[in-house]
Design an enzyme around this catalytic site. Structure first.
Site, PDB file in Angstrom:
ATOM      1  N   TYR A  46     -15.765  17.382 -16.356  1.00 29.98           N
ATOM      2  CA  TYR A  46     -16.154  15.968 -16.045  1.00 29.98           C
ATOM      3  C   TYR A  46     -17.386  15.903 -15.000  1.00 29.98           C
ATOM      4  O   TYR A  46     -17.266  16.301 -14.026  1.00 29.98           O
ATOM      5  CB  TYR A  46     -15.139  14.979 -16.023  1.00 29.98           C
ATOM      6  CG  TYR A  46     -15.545  13.649 -15.411  1.00 29.98           C
ATOM      7  CD1 TYR A  46     -16.162  12.647 -16.431  1.00 29.98           C
ATOM      8  CD2 TYR A  46     -14.996  13.010 -14.180  1.00 29.98           C
ATOM      9  CE1 TYR A  46     -16.753  11.580 -15.808  1.00 29.98           C
ATOM     10  CE2 TYR A  46     -15.448  11.912 -13.909  1.00 29.98           C
ATOM     11  CZ  TYR A  46     -16.217  11.210 -14.765  1.00 29.98           C
ATOM     12  OH  TYR A  46     -16.713   9.986 -14.271  1.00 29.98           O
TER      13      TYR A  46
ATOM     14  N   LYS B  50      -8.354   6.405 -19.428  1.00 31.31           N
ATOM     15  CA  LYS B  50      -8.687   6.621 -20.726  1.00 31.31           C
ATOM     16  C   LYS B  50      -7.613   6.706 -21.930  1.00 31.31           C
ATOM     17  O   LYS B  50      -7.015   5.298 -21.944  1.00 31.31           O
ATOM     18  CB  LYS B  50      -9.191   8.170 -20.631  1.00 31.31           C
ATOM     19  CG  LYS B  50     -10.212   8.291 -19.471  1.00 31.31           C
ATOM     20  CD  LYS B  50     -11.477   7.966 -20.110  1.00 31.31           C
ATOM     21  CE  LYS B  50     -12.609   7.838 -18.884  1.00 31.31           C
ATOM     22  NZ  LYS B  50     -12.451   8.109 -17.446  1.00 31.31           N
TER      23      LYS B  50
ATOM     24  N   ASP C  39      -6.871  19.014 -15.401  1.00 32.72           N
ATOM     25  CA  ASP C  39      -7.381  17.897 -15.768  1.00 32.72           C
ATOM     26  C   ASP C  39      -6.902  17.550 -17.262  1.00 32.72           C
ATOM     27  O   ASP C  39      -7.583  18.219 -18.196  1.00 32.72           O
ATOM     28  CB  ASP C  39      -8.687  17.593 -15.304  1.00 32.72           C
ATOM     29  CG  ASP C  39      -9.038  16.179 -15.743  1.00 32.72           C
ATOM     30  OD1 ASP C  39      -8.772  15.306 -16.651  1.00 32.72           O
ATOM     31  OD2 ASP C  39     -10.312  15.758 -14.948  1.00 32.72           O
TER      32      ASP C  39
ATOM     33  N   ARG D 114       0.901  -1.345  -0.073  1.00 39.63           N
ATOM     34  CA  ARG D 114       0.062  -0.082  -0.024  1.00 39.63           C
ATOM     35  C   ARG D 114       0.955   1.236   0.131  1.00 39.63           C
ATOM     36  O   ARG D 114       0.652   2.211  -0.519  1.00 39.63           O
ATOM     37  CB  ARG D 114      -1.006  -0.024   1.204  1.00 39.63           C
ATOM     38  CG  ARG D 114      -1.739   1.359   1.290  1.00 39.63           C
ATOM     39  CD  ARG D 114      -2.949   1.101   2.301  1.00 39.63           C
ATOM     40  NE  ARG D 114      -2.919   0.447   3.378  1.00 39.63           N
ATOM     41  CZ  ARG D 114      -2.206   0.635   4.536  1.00 39.63           C
ATOM     42  NH1 ARG D 114      -1.714   1.944   4.601  1.00 39.63           N
ATOM     43  NH2 ARG D 114      -2.242  -0.087   5.523  1.00 39.63           N
TER      44      ARG D 114
HETATM   45  N1  PLP Z   1     -11.504  13.466 -15.760  1.00 34.44           N
HETATM   46  C1  PLP Z   1     -12.200  13.248 -16.760  1.00 34.44           C
HETATM   47  C2  PLP Z   1     -11.990  14.213 -17.791  1.00 34.44           C
HETATM   48  C3  PLP Z   1     -12.792  12.068 -17.093  1.00 34.44           C
HETATM   49  O1  PLP Z   1     -13.368  11.989 -18.455  1.00 34.44           O
HETATM   50  C4  PLP Z   1     -13.147  11.289 -15.958  1.00 34.44           C
HETATM   51  C5  PLP Z   1     -13.843   9.897 -16.419  1.00 34.44           C
HETATM   52  O2  PLP Z   1     -14.657   9.684 -17.333  1.00 34.44           O
HETATM   53  C6  PLP Z   1     -12.403  11.388 -14.871  1.00 34.44           C
HETATM   54  C7  PLP Z   1     -11.578  12.280 -14.452  1.00 34.44           C
HETATM   55  C8  PLP Z   1     -12.652  10.249 -13.808  1.00 34.44           C
HETATM   56  O3  PLP Z   1     -11.866   9.160 -13.842  1.00 34.44           O
HETATM   57  P1  PLP Z   1     -12.210   7.499 -13.585  1.00 34.44           P
HETATM   58  O4  PLP Z   1     -13.130   7.044 -14.441  1.00 34.44           O
HETATM   59  O5  PLP Z   1     -10.764   6.832 -13.759  1.00 34.44           O
HETATM   60  O6  PLP Z   1     -12.304   7.671 -12.092  1.00 34.44           O
END
Ligand code: PLP
Length: 377
Positions: free
Chosen positions: A101, A199, A174, A47
């Site tokens: 998001y 992604k 992000d 961990r």
């Molecule tokens: N940020 C963006 C732009 C996303 O599209 C997503 C998920 O679709 C996330 C963060 C969250 O990621 P996760 O699904 O891996 O938790």
């Protein structure tokens, strides 16, 4: 080293025990304590530290020219860790884009994060709105998502960073939709870059993982490392291994995604059942020039508005045959999704809008599938 070389070599070495050129997956949860009380490579318990996780963190750090990276069990775990790691000396106020998001919106609305932090959402493409928001009250974090999801807005990262720095706020980008191949937020001045590794970086829809990359050493970075080890939202060694394997082809894949996406965007633009196409690579995107200035490619994600309303958009999403109607983006497969019906009452996504993550299939097959689906309305 250039990006493609770092993607293949950083965080890797030939295994000294076996000569294996790809790293073994270290599943052991615990490690032997030495006679002097220490541990080999300071690895005591999986961990707090795991070799595969560290290999991935090292590679991500190199890809975005950072100081260090921290991997988490999902993009949302990374986002939560960033917010909760804001040092005490900063105001507990976060300025976020209103188009971002949806999971972050749910984090704020449905969990205690929304009560523990003063959250302000604004149109991040509007410099005046940002100035007003950050001058109104002391601000701890300014959050950027560019390109945004699902309306594909572009935020001028350098401009927002400079405004945020002016009031001493931390900037977080992000960078999921752009990917490290096309956008380098730390080089544009941001303090932290964040990814849903699920992604483009993972790239094959078989990994759930998140990561934060820091520009420099800081108390906030230290807090995040403590968050990872002690709150425990860590990714599995196998997922770190898969993500690192995905990174080897990241540049090739993302360039191919972008080539297909531009072709599909031009096709959709000329279709009589399509009202609007949102893709930063199109000359008529309102922020095409900003995108060109801060990205080296326009990515594989686009959205389009069909002629008609929600029923028509859903009909198209339900009529595709090869493209998969699914959430997520950045995979080899093309995905289509009607965000308004997924996000329900909290949505700001237009009801006739469909998000399309353009995959790596032959682009003629993607266009043919969209064409036959659009002909249904
Ligand atoms: N940020 C963006 C732009 C996303 O599209 C997503 C998920 O679709 C996330 C963060 C969250 O990621 P996760 O699904 O891996 O938790």
């Amino acid at each position: 080293m250039h990006f493609e070389t770092k993607a293949i070599h950083v965080g890797r070495s030939v295994d000294p025990n076996t000569g294996a050129v790809t790293a073994p997956i270290h599943l052991s949860s615990t490690y032997e304590r030495q006679g002097d009380g220490g541990y080999i490579n300071e690895t005591m318990y999986s961990r707090s530290k795991n070799p595969n996780r560290r290999f991935l963190e090292e590679c991500l750090t190199a890809l975005e020219n950072g100081y260090d990276a921290i991997a988490f069990s999902s993009g949302m775990a990374a986002i939560t860790a960033v917010i909760e790691s804001l040092p005490k000396k900063y105001p507990k106020r976060i300025v976020l884009p209103n188009e971002m998001y949806f999971g972050v919106k749910l984090l704020i609305e449905k969990t205690d994060i929304g009560q523990r932090f003063d959250i302000v959402t604004i149109d991040m493409t509007d410099g005046e709105a940002l100035k007003t928001a950050i001058n109104e009250k002391p601000t701890g974090i300014v959050w950027i998502e560019s390109p945004s999801n699902p309306q594909i807005n572009i935020t001028d990262i350098k401009k927002v960073v400079s405004l945020a720095q002016g009031v001493g706020a931390i900037t977080v980008v992000d960078n999921t939709t752009a990917s490290p191949v096309f956008q380098q937020p730390l080089d544009l001045g941001a303090d932290f870059s964040l990814h849903s590794v699920t992604k483009y970086i993972g790239g094959h829809s078989d990994v759930l993982l998140g990561a934060v990359i820091a520009k420099e050493s800081s108390e906030m970075l230290e807090n995040m490392r403590l968050h990872q080890a002690n709150k425990g939202g860590v990714p599995s060694p196998f997922e770190c291994w898969l993500a690192l394997r995905g990174i080897e082809t990241l540049s090739l894949r993302v360039h191919a995604h972008a080539k297909n996406a531009l072709d599909v965007a031009l096709f959709l633009e000329s279709h009589n059942k399509v009202k609007a196409v949102h893709y930063p690579g199109l000359n008529n995107h309102p922020s095409h020039d900003i995108a060109k200035g801060q990205m080296s490619g326009f990515g594989g994600l686009l959205s389009f508005e069909v002629e008609g309303g929600a029923d028509d958009a859903l009909k198209v999403a339900n009529s595709v045959e090869m493209i998969v109607q699914a959430t997520s983006l950045g995979s080899t497969h093309s995905y289509i999704e009607h965000r308004a019906s997924v996000e329900k009452e909290l949505t700001i996504s237009p009801e006739n809008l469909l998000r399309l993550s353009v995959g790596l299939e032959n682009v003629e097959d993607i266009k043919a599938d969209l064409n036959q689906a659009l002909e249904q309305i």
